[in-house]
Write a protein that holds these residues in place. Structure first.
Motif, PDB file in Angstrom:
ATOM      1  N   PRO A   1      -6.350  -1.860 -55.575  1.00  0.00           N
ATOM      2  CA  PRO A   1      -7.228  -0.828 -56.142  1.00  0.00           C
ATOM      3  C   PRO A   1      -8.484  -0.546 -55.311  1.00  0.00           C
ATOM      4  CG  PRO A   1      -7.244  -2.788 -57.515  1.00  0.00           C
ATOM      5  CD  PRO A   1      -6.213  -3.001 -56.459  1.00  0.00           C
ATOM      6  N   THR A   2      -9.028  -1.554 -54.660  1.00  0.00           N
ATOM      7  CA  THR A   2     -10.253  -1.357 -53.888  1.00  0.00           C
ATOM      8  C   THR A   2     -10.269  -2.287 -52.690  1.00  0.00           C
ATOM      9  OG1 THR A   2     -12.663  -1.376 -53.947  1.00  0.00           O
ATOM     10  CG2 THR A   2     -11.539  -2.971 -55.356  1.00  0.00           C
ATOM     11  N   MET A   3     -10.929  -1.846 -51.638  1.00  0.00           N
ATOM     12  CA  MET A   3     -11.063  -2.659 -50.428  1.00  0.00           C
ATOM     13  C   MET A   3     -12.357  -3.467 -50.430  1.00  0.00           C
ATOM     14  SD  MET A   3      -8.740  -2.411 -47.954  1.00  0.00           S
ATOM     15  CE  MET A   3      -9.675  -2.640 -46.457  1.00  0.00           C
ATOM     16  N   SER A   4     -13.235  -3.196 -51.389  1.00  0.00           N
ATOM     17  CA  SER A   4     -14.549  -3.832 -51.348  1.00  0.00           C
ATOM     18  C   SER A   4     -14.466  -5.333 -51.619  1.00  0.00           C
ATOM     19  CB  SER A   4     -15.507  -3.170 -52.332  1.00  0.00           C
ATOM     20  OG  SER A   4     -15.082  -3.385 -53.646  1.00  0.00           O
ATOM     21  N   CYS A   5     -15.378  -6.045 -51.012  1.00  0.00           N
ATOM     22  CA  CYS A   5     -15.462  -7.492 -51.166  1.00  0.00           C
ATOM     23  C   CYS A   5     -15.742  -7.836 -52.626  1.00  0.00           C
ATOM     24  CB  CYS A   5     -16.579  -8.024 -50.267  1.00  0.00           C
ATOM     25  SG  CYS A   5     -16.952  -9.767 -50.500  1.00  0.00           S
ATOM     26  N   PRO A   6     -14.992  -8.737 -53.226  1.00  0.00           N
ATOM     27  CA  PRO A   6     -15.218  -9.067 -54.632  1.00  0.00           C
ATOM     28  C   PRO A   6     -16.536  -9.805 -54.879  1.00  0.00           C
ATOM     29  CG  PRO A   6     -13.523 -10.477 -53.712  1.00  0.00           C
ATOM     30  CD  PRO A   6     -13.852  -9.460 -52.659  1.00  0.00           C
ATOM     31  N   LEU A   7     -17.087 -10.425 -53.866  1.00  0.00           N
ATOM     32  CA  LEU A   7     -18.322 -11.183 -54.050  1.00  0.00           C
ATOM     33  C   LEU A   7     -19.574 -10.316 -53.938  1.00  0.00           C
ATOM     34  CD1 LEU A   7     -17.327 -14.376 -52.049  1.00  0.00           C
ATOM     35  CD2 LEU A   7     -17.463 -14.137 -54.519  1.00  0.00           C
ATOM     36  N   CYS A   8     -19.567  -9.375 -52.978  1.00  0.00           N
ATOM     37  CA  CYS A   8     -20.770  -8.546 -52.813  1.00  0.00           C
ATOM     38  C   CYS A   8     -20.556  -7.105 -53.269  1.00  0.00           C
ATOM     39  CB  CYS A   8     -21.238  -8.557 -51.361  1.00  0.00           C
ATOM     40  SG  CYS A   8     -20.202  -7.640 -50.217  1.00  0.00           S
ATOM     41  N   GLU A   9     -19.318  -6.666 -53.309  1.00  0.00           N
ATOM     42  CA  GLU A   9     -18.941  -5.313 -53.728  1.00  0.00           C
ATOM     43  C   GLU A   9     -19.666  -4.226 -52.937  1.00  0.00           C
ATOM     44  OE1 GLU A   9     -19.534  -5.333 -57.954  1.00  0.00           O
ATOM     45  OE2 GLU A   9     -17.788  -6.609 -58.283  1.00  0.00           O
TER      46      GLU A   9
ATOM     47  N   LEU B   1     -11.761 -10.885 -42.911  1.00  0.00           N
ATOM     48  CA  LEU B   1     -11.999 -12.286 -42.575  1.00  0.00           C
ATOM     49  C   LEU B   1     -13.437 -12.517 -42.107  1.00  0.00           C
ATOM     50  CD1 LEU B   1     -10.293 -14.928 -42.335  1.00  0.00           C
ATOM     51  CD2 LEU B   1     -10.116 -14.392 -39.913  1.00  0.00           C
ATOM     52  N   LYS B   2     -13.904 -11.681 -41.210  1.00  0.00           N
ATOM     53  CA  LYS B   2     -15.262 -11.830 -40.676  1.00  0.00           C
ATOM     54  C   LYS B   2     -16.307 -11.650 -41.772  1.00  0.00           C
ATOM     55  CE  LYS B   2     -18.354  -9.892 -37.240  1.00  0.00           C
ATOM     56  NZ  LYS B   2     -18.531  -8.883 -36.215  1.00  0.00           N
TER      57      LYS B   2
ATOM     58  N   PHE C   1     -21.636 -11.558 -44.706  1.00  0.00           N
ATOM     59  CA  PHE C   1     -22.449 -11.057 -45.813  1.00  0.00           C
ATOM     60  C   PHE C   1     -23.421 -12.134 -46.287  1.00  0.00           C
ATOM     61  CE2 PHE C   1     -19.266 -13.164 -48.271  1.00  0.00           C
ATOM     62  CZ  PHE C   1     -19.700 -13.288 -49.572  1.00  0.00           C
ATOM     63  N   GLY C   2     -24.400 -11.723 -47.065  1.00  0.00           N
ATOM     64  CA  GLY C   2     -25.516 -12.582 -47.424  1.00  0.00           C
ATOM     65  C   GLY C   2     -25.136 -13.886 -48.092  1.00  0.00           C
ATOM     66  N   PHE C   3     -24.138 -13.864 -48.949  1.00  0.00           N
ATOM     67  CA  PHE C   3     -23.713 -15.078 -49.656  1.00  0.00           C
ATOM     68  C   PHE C   3     -23.239 -16.136 -48.652  1.00  0.00           C
ATOM     69  CE2 PHE C   3     -20.807 -17.710 -52.109  1.00  0.00           C
ATOM     70  CZ  PHE C   3     -21.524 -17.929 -53.274  1.00  0.00           C
ATOM     71  N   ALA C   4     -22.351 -15.733 -47.744  1.00  0.00           N
ATOM     72  CA  ALA C   4     -21.837 -16.667 -46.730  1.00  0.00           C
ATOM     73  C   ALA C   4     -22.969 -17.154 -45.830  1.00  0.00           C
ATOM     74  CB  ALA C   4     -20.733 -16.020 -45.913  1.00  0.00           C
ATOM     75  N   TYR C   5     -23.868 -16.246 -45.463  1.00  0.00           N
ATOM     76  CA  TYR C   5     -24.999 -16.630 -44.622  1.00  0.00           C
ATOM     77  C   TYR C   5     -25.871 -17.672 -45.330  1.00  0.00           C
ATOM     78  CZ  TYR C   5     -29.237 -16.416 -41.870  1.00  0.00           C
ATOM     79  OH  TYR C   5     -30.321 -16.759 -41.114  1.00  0.00           O
TER      80      TYR C   5
ATOM     81  N   ALA D   1     -22.654 -16.735 -35.602  1.00  0.00           N
ATOM     82  CA  ALA D   1     -21.215 -16.593 -35.391  1.00  0.00           C
ATOM     83  C   ALA D   1     -20.862 -15.110 -35.382  1.00  0.00           C
ATOM     84  CB  ALA D   1     -20.447 -17.320 -36.489  1.00  0.00           C
ATOM     85  N   PHE D   2     -20.121 -14.705 -34.377  1.00  0.00           N
ATOM     86  CA  PHE D   2     -19.717 -13.309 -34.267  1.00  0.00           C
ATOM     87  C   PHE D   2     -18.302 -13.078 -34.783  1.00  0.00           C
ATOM     88  CE2 PHE D   2     -22.995 -13.845 -31.023  1.00  0.00           C
ATOM     89  CZ  PHE D   2     -23.889 -12.891 -31.465  1.00  0.00           C
ATOM     90  N   ASP D   3     -17.499 -14.128 -34.815  1.00  0.00           N
ATOM     91  CA  ASP D   3     -16.169 -14.036 -35.408  1.00  0.00           C
ATOM     92  C   ASP D   3     -15.785 -15.404 -35.964  1.00  0.00           C
ATOM     93  OD1 ASP D   3     -15.313 -15.550 -33.233  1.00  0.00           O
ATOM     94  OD2 ASP D   3     -14.245 -13.931 -32.267  1.00  0.00           O
ATOM     95  N   PHE D   4     -14.625 -15.469 -36.580  1.00  0.00           N
ATOM     96  CA  PHE D   4     -14.211 -16.685 -37.273  1.00  0.00           C
ATOM     97  C   PHE D   4     -14.101 -17.869 -36.317  1.00  0.00           C
ATOM     98  CE2 PHE D   4     -11.202 -19.625 -39.138  1.00  0.00           C
ATOM     99  CZ  PHE D   4     -11.741 -19.783 -40.405  1.00  0.00           C
ATOM    100  N   LYS D   5     -13.626 -17.638 -35.110  1.00  0.00           N
ATOM    101  CA  LYS D   5     -13.443 -18.739 -34.157  1.00  0.00           C
ATOM    102  C   LYS D   5     -14.769 -19.382 -33.764  1.00  0.00           C
ATOM    103  CE  LYS D   5      -9.031 -17.138 -32.639  1.00  0.00           C
ATOM    104  NZ  LYS D   5      -8.105 -16.822 -31.612  1.00  0.00           N
TER     105      LYS D   5
END
Length: 167
Positions: free
Chosen positions: A37-45, A51-52, A58-62, A79-83
Motif C-alpha cells: 500500500p505504501t513505500m514510506s518507512c513505517p517508523l518515520c513515515e 536498506l540504507k 533516518f533520525g531513529f537509527a542515528y 556510514a554511507f551505506d550498509f557495508k
C-alpha cells in the motif's frame, strides 16, 4: 562478512542477507513486483523504506547508533551505506576480541532495529531509542555470557562499558 560465533545464527543470517540487500524492505518488495500500500518507512513515515534508510539514514537509527557509540566509548561514525556499518569494528583499536565484541554489538543492533521495524509493521508497536538501546545491551549481554568464553561477565560492568572485558 565475518560471522560471530557468540551471536546467534538468526542474527548472523539477517546481517548476511542485509549485506546483499536481500531482506524484505518495502523497496525490495516493490522491485519483486509485490504490491504494497505504501513505500514510506513505517517508523518515520517520511521517506521511502530501503536498506540504507532503515539502518542508517533516518533520525531513529542515528539516535540508536549515537547511543551505541557512546556506550562502547568509540568515536561517532559516518556510514554511507550498509557495508560501512560492518566496517565499524575494523576502525577501532585493540585486540581480536575487542573487534569481535564490537562487530557482534553492531550485528545485534542491526537485528534489534529490524525487530523494531517489524513490531511496528505487524503489531503497530511504537518504540523509543532508549528502549532499542536497552534491548541491544540486554541481548548482547545474554549472548556473550552464554555463548562465548566470557562466562564471568557482570551486568553492571557490561551495561556501563562492554569492551571492558578486553582490557
Amino acid at each position: 562478512m565475518q560471522w560471530e560465533s557468540w551471536v546467534p545464527n538468526k542474527v548472523n543470517l539477517l546481517v548476511w542477507r542485509a549485506e546483499f540487500a536481500r531482506i524484505p524492505t518495502r523497496d525490495a518488495l516493490v522491485q519483486r513486483r509485490i504490491p504494497i500500500p505504501t513505500m514510506s518507512c513505517p517508523l518515520c513515515e517520511v521517506d521511502d523504506e530501503n536498506l540504507k534508510h532503515l539502518f542508517i539514514g533516518f533520525g531513529f537509527a542515528y539516535g540508536v547508533w549515537s547511543f551505541i557509540c557512546k556506550w562502547c566509548k568509540v568515536d561517532p561514525f559516518c556510514a554511507f551505506d550498509f557495508k560501512d556499518l560492518l566496517l565499524l569494528c575494523d576502525n577501532i583499536g585493540g585486540n581480536k576480541w575487542r573487534k569481535k565484541i564490537m562487530r557482534g554489538i553492531v550485528m545485534v543492533t542491526i537485528w534489534v532495529l529490524w525487530k523494531t521495524r517489524n513490531a511496528k509493521v505487524f503489531q503497530q508497536k511504537t518504540s523509543r531509542v532508549g528502549e532499542v538501546v536497552a534491548e541491544v545491551k540486554s541481548f548482547s549481554f545474554l549472548w556473550i555470557k552464554n555463548r562465548s568464553k566470557f562466562k564471568n561477565v557482570e551486568w553492571k560492568d557490561w551495561s556501563d562499558f562492554p569492551l571492558y572485558i578486553c582490557n
